[in-house]
Design an enzyme around this catalytic site. Structure first.
Site, short mmCIF file in Angstrom:
data_model
loop_
_atom_site.label_atom_id
_atom_site.label_comp_id
_atom_site.label_asym_id
_atom_site.label_seq_id
_atom_site.Cartn_x
_atom_site.Cartn_y
_atom_site.Cartn_z
N ASP A 96 0.84 -1.19 0.00
CA ASP A 96 0.00 0.00 0.00
C ASP A 96 0.88 1.25 0.00
O ASP A 96 1.62 1.49 0.96
CB ASP A 96 -0.87 -0.05 1.28
CG ASP A 96 -2.18 0.66 1.14
OD1 ASP A 96 -2.21 1.69 0.45
OD2 ASP A 96 -3.17 0.20 1.74
N ASP A 196 -2.94 4.70 -2.31
CA ASP A 196 -3.88 5.35 -1.41
C ASP A 196 -4.32 6.71 -1.97
O ASP A 196 -3.48 7.48 -2.46
CB ASP A 196 -3.15 5.54 -0.07
CG ASP A 196 -4.06 5.99 1.05
OD1 ASP A 196 -4.99 5.24 1.38
OD2 ASP A 196 -3.84 7.08 1.60
N GLU A 246 -6.91 4.03 -5.29
CA GLU A 246 -8.09 4.40 -4.52
C GLU A 246 -8.52 5.79 -4.96
O GLU A 246 -7.75 6.75 -4.81
CB GLU A 246 -7.78 4.39 -3.03
CG GLU A 246 -9.02 4.64 -2.20
CD GLU A 246 -8.75 5.10 -0.77
OE1 GLU A 246 -9.62 4.92 0.08
OE2 GLU A 246 -7.66 5.64 -0.51
N HIS A 320 -11.12 -1.76 4.92
CA HIS A 320 -10.83 -1.33 6.29
C HIS A 320 -11.43 0.05 6.62
O HIS A 320 -11.27 0.50 7.75
CB HIS A 320 -9.32 -1.30 6.48
CG HIS A 320 -8.67 -0.27 5.59
ND1 HIS A 320 -8.63 -0.40 4.22
CD2 HIS A 320 -8.08 0.90 5.87
CE1 HIS A 320 -8.04 0.65 3.70
NE2 HIS A 320 -7.68 1.47 4.68
N ASP A 321 -12.02 0.71 5.65
CA ASP A 321 -12.64 2.02 5.91
C ASP A 321 -14.16 1.94 5.96
O ASP A 321 -14.82 2.97 6.15
CB ASP A 321 -12.25 3.02 4.81
CG ASP A 321 -10.78 3.34 4.80
OD1 ASP A 321 -10.16 3.33 5.87
OD2 ASP A 321 -10.24 3.59 3.69
C1 GLC Z 1 -7.37 6.01 2.51
C2 GLC Z 1 -7.20 4.85 3.45
C3 GLC Z 1 -7.64 5.28 4.82
C4 GLC Z 1 -6.79 6.43 5.26
C5 GLC Z 1 -6.79 7.56 4.23
C6 GLC Z 1 -5.69 8.52 4.47
O1 GLC Z 1 -8.70 6.38 2.37
O2 GLC Z 1 -7.87 3.74 2.97
O3 GLC Z 1 -7.60 4.23 5.74
O4 GLC Z 1 -7.24 6.92 6.48
O5 GLC Z 1 -6.59 7.09 2.93
O6 GLC Z 1 -4.45 7.93 4.19
#
Ligand code: GLC
Ligand code: CA
Length: 545
Positions: A96, A196, A246, A320-321
């Site tokens: 990641d 990310d 993402e 995980h979010d």
């Molecule tokens: C992404 C991750 C999340 C994190 C955010 C900031 O959305 O999945 O868990 O808090 O980025 O890095």
């Protein structure tokens, strides 16, 4: 054939997967110990959430050193062993890459704070405007997106926590540093990368207040994002590797550009619109029942438009979010098994590459926490305060967190029925879900009709059935509360019908009820094929030749 159309990715939240040294925190050796389980499940890639050096304010998404391992997760040797052991089992690792920001404990940021101009250019430092923040933008975790540094007389931008400072991608040195990180891990034999919030990396040229929103429209899919991605990918030679970005608050048009092979940017993208269908007025912290019509239409739009323009979706309900989909869109109690399988079928039947988030394959529900001190997530703790300050009672604020907290998805993995679930031998860093009886890998391994067995089948079918991996998709006009689509490939037709409601629903078209029953979320085949039972998911195959 599209790359990765037959692949399945399994996401591991390292802190909550398996604890090898009994400190209550999941770790890398713990993952090694579960590789046989993952190989048996049939997954091709493991995406690991960040395990790099970090103060852990955002559980590792605040990276202080991209090349070192946080000691609570293990050592570099452990990571190398994990890569090698996974490879032996035909599994590749995806790491990641948190490149939109670093932790404020990163050496670059520390040197910036110490006054080194060169490193101040690594971040986004701005002078106050009229003695205030440069813009009115809000952090995604609540509060202003700017933090003042008195010693410098300047603010720095943080779209997330104040300990996550946004990097300045306009600076070629920053881009080069990040390429070095990719090369470092690629040389170690990593098979892919997850990027990310990568569509937030390009900030606008002009800094202005957002009078209608929190600022996201200025930096989401920003002016140079495609250029930066192309450069990163080309210069590190990862164009043909497994990569996923993402994409926060993005559009189909943008995701087509991110993922169309001819663009040579990313293999696939995560988008999140389908996970906002239970946000009242688009606000995550206002509860609403899920709007399944909207869910259906969003899937239809994304699937059909991405297909028509040669884009590629990462398919998922959980990560995980997110709170657990089974608690959100299914029934984690009476119809746990049926709805868990139905949601799996809905995702795995579509065009794209499916992602399974740890625990989803056994139907893990939301945490069910009832007190604030059970929560750990920085976003949840911030919003608890914000909700309280906005007049919500303690009970109301807790009810909202129980539905929306990211900790719902972060509870430790349920391996066994024992007190510490085979995760650890002591109290873990975050409690297990309250309601966990019968939900464990151990238990479901012994049952032929478990959710786990169904997921194994889904993964295997994608490898065997070309209509599932390669077929064109078209959404069907099914009754409200249901979602249906067909896939077509070389004379084969696959029909998937899913009922998202707790009542039986009649499906009108006879045509959809023909052919061989491939999968059903109920153990017993339907007696009346014109009805979908509560939370039933059904897939049929028709041979047109
Ligand atoms: C992404 C991750 C999340 C994190 C955010 C900031 O959305 O999945 O868990 O808090 O980025 O890095
Ligand atoms: Ca541990």
């Amino acid at each position: 054939m599209r790359s990765y159309s037959k692949s399945c990715v399994y996401q591991i939240y390292v802190k909550s997967f398996a604890d090898s040294n009994k400190d209550g925190i999941g770790d890398i050796p713990g993952i090694i110990g579960k590789l046989d389980y993952l190989a048996d499940l049939g997954v091709d890639y493991l995406w690991l959430t960040p395990f790099f050096t970090s103060p852990m304010n955002d559980n590792g998404y605040d990276v202080a050193d991209y090349r070192r391992i946080n000691p609570c997760f293990g050592t570099m040797e452990d990571v190398e062993r994990l890569i090698a052991e996974a490879k032996k089992r035909g599994i590749l690792l995806m790491f990641d890459m948190v490149f939109n920001h670093t932790s404020t404990e990163h050496e670059w940021f520390r040197r910036a704070l110490a006054g080194e101009k060169e490193y101040q250019d690594y971040y986004i430092f701005k002078d106050p405007v009229d003695g205030k923040e440069p813009t009115n933008w809000q952090s995604k975790f609540g509060g202003s997106a700017w933090e003042f540094v008195p010693s410098l007389g300047k603010y720095y931008l943080h779209l997330f926590d104040r300990t996550q400072a946004d990097l300045n991608w306009e600076n070629p040195k920053v881009r080069e540093e990040l390429k070095q990180v990719i090369r470092f891990w690629k040389d170690k034999g990593v098979g892919g990368f997850r990027f990310d919030v990568v569509n937030l990396i390009s900030k606008p040229a002009v800094w202005e207040d957002d009078t209608i929103g929190d600022g996201r429209r200025f930096y989401t899919d920003g002016p140079h994002v495609h250029e930066y991605l192309k450069e990163l990918v080309a210069d590190t030679g990862i164009a043909d590797m497994m990569t996923v970005g993402e994409m926060s608050s993005t559009s189909v048009e943008q995701c087509i550009r991110y993922t169309r092979p001819s663009e040579r940017e990313l293999a696939m993208a995560f988008s999140f619109h389908h996970l906002k269908v239970d946000y009242k007025d688009g606000d995550k912290w206002s509860l609403m029942e899920p709007d399944f019509k909207q869910l259906r239409d969003l899937f239809a739009t994304w699937q059909e438009q991405m297909q028509d323009a040669d884009g590629w979706n990462a398919l998922f309900f959980n990560n995980h979010d997110q709170p657990r989909a089974i608690s959100r869109f299914g029934d984690d109690d009476t119809y746990r098994r049926e709805s868990g399988k139905m949601l799996g079928l809905l995702i795995h039947g579509m065009r794209g590459t499916p992602y399974i988030y740890q625990g989803e394959e056994i139907g893990t529900p939301n945490a069910g926490f009832t007190t604030i001190d059970e929560y750990r997530d920085v976003e949840s703790l911030n919003y608890y305060e914000i909700l309280r300050a906005n007049g919500k009672s303690e009970a109301e604020a807790l009810e909202i967190l129980a539905e929306r907290s990211r900790d719902n998805g972060r509870t430790p993995m349920l391996w066994t029925e024992e007190e510490y679930a085979g995760f650890s031998e002591r109290e873990p860093w975050l409690a297990f879900p309250r309601n966990r009886k019968g939900i464990s890998v151990e238990e479901q391994m012994q049952q032929e009709d478990s959710i786990l067995a169904f997921y194994r089948k889904l993964i295997q079918l994608r490898k065997e059935l070309a209509v599932l991996s390669e077929g064109d998709i078209r959404f069907l006009d099914t009754p409200e509360g249901t979602i249906g689509y067909e896939r077509r490939f070389e004379g084969q037709r696959l029909i998937v019908l899913c009922n998202l409601c707790d009542r039986a629903i009649a499906i009108p078209s006879e045509e959809w009820q023909q052919g061989e029953l491939l999968l059903d979320s109920y153990e017993q085949p339907p007696t009346d094929v014109t009805m979908l039972r509560p939370y039933e998911g059904r897939a049929r195959v028709q041979n047109e030749k």
